[in-house]
Design an enzyme around this catalytic site. Structure first.
Site, mmCIF file in Angstrom:
data_model
loop_
_atom_site.group_PDB
_atom_site.id
_atom_site.type_symbol
_atom_site.label_atom_id
_atom_site.label_comp_id
_atom_site.label_asym_id
_atom_site.label_seq_id
_atom_site.Cartn_x
_atom_site.Cartn_y
_atom_site.Cartn_z
ATOM 1 N N GLU A 93 0.846 -1.192 0.000
ATOM 2 C CA GLU A 93 0.000 0.000 0.000
ATOM 3 C C GLU A 93 0.883 1.244 0.000
ATOM 4 O O GLU A 93 1.871 1.305 0.742
ATOM 5 C CB GLU A 93 -0.849 -0.048 1.273
ATOM 6 C CG GLU A 93 -1.705 1.152 1.543
ATOM 7 C CD GLU A 93 -2.366 1.080 2.922
ATOM 8 O OE1 GLU A 93 -3.204 1.948 3.199
ATOM 9 O OE2 GLU A 93 -2.061 0.151 3.713
ATOM 10 N N ASP A 195 13.460 -2.623 14.063
ATOM 11 C CA ASP A 195 14.423 -1.668 13.461
ATOM 12 C C ASP A 195 13.823 -0.265 13.546
ATOM 13 O O ASP A 195 13.777 0.473 12.563
ATOM 14 C CB ASP A 195 14.695 -2.064 12.000
ATOM 15 C CG ASP A 195 15.892 -1.326 11.405
ATOM 16 O OD1 ASP A 195 16.619 -0.642 12.158
ATOM 17 O OD2 ASP A 195 16.100 -1.432 10.177
HETATM 18 P P1 ADP Z 1 14.780 0.780 2.477
HETATM 19 O O1 ADP Z 1 14.347 -0.627 2.694
HETATM 20 O O2 ADP Z 1 15.581 0.956 1.239
HETATM 21 O O3 ADP Z 1 15.423 1.419 3.692
HETATM 22 P P2 ADP Z 1 12.235 2.047 3.128
HETATM 23 O O4 ADP Z 1 11.269 0.941 3.339
HETATM 24 O O5 ADP Z 1 12.772 2.720 4.354
HETATM 25 O O6 ADP Z 1 13.429 1.610 2.173
HETATM 26 O O7 ADP Z 1 11.501 3.128 2.185
HETATM 27 C C1 ADP Z 1 12.202 4.235 1.653
HETATM 28 C C2 ADP Z 1 11.406 5.508 1.875
HETATM 29 O O8 ADP Z 1 10.154 5.421 1.189
HETATM 30 C C3 ADP Z 1 11.060 5.723 3.352
HETATM 31 O O9 ADP Z 1 11.997 6.507 4.020
HETATM 32 C C4 ADP Z 1 9.705 6.386 3.303
HETATM 33 O O10 ADP Z 1 9.857 7.795 3.260
HETATM 34 C C5 ADP Z 1 9.105 5.929 1.995
HETATM 35 N N1 ADP Z 1 8.110 4.854 2.190
HETATM 36 C C6 ADP Z 1 8.303 3.659 2.787
HETATM 37 N N2 ADP Z 1 7.189 2.915 2.744
HETATM 38 C C7 ADP Z 1 6.261 3.647 2.106
HETATM 39 C C8 ADP Z 1 4.891 3.422 1.750
HETATM 40 N N3 ADP Z 1 4.289 2.266 1.997
HETATM 41 N N4 ADP Z 1 4.238 4.412 1.093
HETATM 42 C C9 ADP Z 1 4.861 5.571 0.803
HETATM 43 N N5 ADP Z 1 6.145 5.854 1.111
HETATM 44 C C10 ADP Z 1 6.842 4.898 1.752
#
Ligand code: ADP
Length: 291
Positions: A93, A195
């Site tokens: 999502e 985390d």
């Molecule tokens: P990684 O696994 O590379 O660390 P993240 O899961 O932290 O990546 O996601 C990268 C960035 O994308 C996050 O810092 C956040 O700002 C954004 N993000 C993460 N999940 C979502 C989501 N479901 N919807 C919108 N933006 C998201």
């Protein structure tokens, strides 16, 4: 990445035609490429990496799903993980994220999520912390679990990376003394994010808390709280409302260094540099406190 194949897989999964008409790269991630994809009145958040990282995405899917199922704190609902050509993907999502919102609700809702408990410590599968493997074999004994799968596992990696004899000896002494931190405190196995630094917590458009990018397992809830303090970013009202919902034990102030030392050792194993000496200082401090 074969985007047409991904469109097909999403269409089949949701039972509705999905064709991407806009794909936007998102920054902010540490490990993966991230995209906001929209089309046919739908939108998704897509993470990509090399096909060899599929297992990491499957673990993240399972973690998001476990937290989602608690209906306590908002978590992006995971949709699909898999691989296409040379890429692995995770689709979830899309939630537009903001830096500020109801911090008190985040504290209370995290406490509620920690109320989801298991009979044993560990999880049904291993996952990763950063890019490092995190072993989650089930255990009845939290001290043994931490000794073997958290501190012990990271010490072995650090030794192989060249942290040095003195550092290994100090960390091994800490491992032998772990029981001293739990003489009058025995945690129950709570579902942890695993985390929870500031980069993995935010707010949706209405100010409701959202947590994402987990490394879930059942463990001492203090470990999640400790990590929120490691790189800061969480406000006083977050801690006040967590404590109101479920007060922390008096010994948390000492044990939080123990739990954060794991992440600092992991940072040494990922990035090297002064994290090694920081991990040693933390171990020495803990050893002086448990005597
Ligand atoms: P990684 O696994 O590379 O660390 P993240 O899961 O932290 O990546 O996601 C990268 C960035 O994308 C996050 O810092 C956040 O700002 C954004 N993000 C993460 N999940 C979502 C989501 N479901 N919807 C919108 N933006 C998201």
């Amino acid at each position: 990445m074969d985007w047409a194949e991904l469109e097909q897989m999403i269409s089949t999964h949701v039972g509705k035609r999905f064709v991407i008409d806009n794909k936007k790269t998102l920054g902010g991630g540490c490990i993966n490429q991230a995209f906001h994809v929209t089309g046919c009145g739908q939108e998704y958040f897509v993470k990509l990496n090399a096909a060899s990282m599929l297992d990491m995405f499957e673990a993240e899917y399972a973690g998001l799903d476990a937290m989602y199922q608690t209906h306590s704190i908002r978590v992006p609902r995971p949709l699909l993980s898999g691989s296409s050509g040379s890429s692995a993907f995770l689709v979830m999502e899309y939630i537009p994220l903001h830096g500020s919102g109801d911090a008190a609700a985040m504290g209370a809702q995290l406490a509620q999520m920690h109320g989801d408990q298991a009979q044993r410590f560990g999880w049904h599968r291993d996952n990763t912390i950063g890019a490092t493997a995190q072993i989650n074999d089930w255990s009845d004994n939290w001290v043994e679990f931490w000794c073997q799968h958290r501190l012990g596992y990271q010490i072995r990696l650090a030794e192989a990376r060249g942290i040095g004899r003195h550092a290994v000896q100090v960390c091994e002494r800490l491992a032998e003394s772990l029981g001293d931190f739990f003489t009058d405190y025995m945690p129950r196995p709570s579902l942890l994010h695993g985390d929870l630094w500031g980069g993995n917590a935010a707010y949706d458009a209405s100010g409701e808390p959202v947590i994402f990018d987990p490394a879930c397992y059942f463990g001492d809830r203090e470990a999640d709280l400790a990590m929120t303090e490691l790189f800061s970013g969480f406000s006083g009202s977050f801690y006040a409302s967590y404590n109101e919902a479920w007060p922390l034990d008096a010994g948390y102030g000492v044990r939080k260094t123990l739990y954060n030392q794991y992440h600092i050792l992991n940072h040494y194993n990922l990035f090297g540099g002064s994290y090694g000496s920081q991990a040693v200082r933390m171990a020495e401090q803990l050893l002086s406190e448990c005597r």
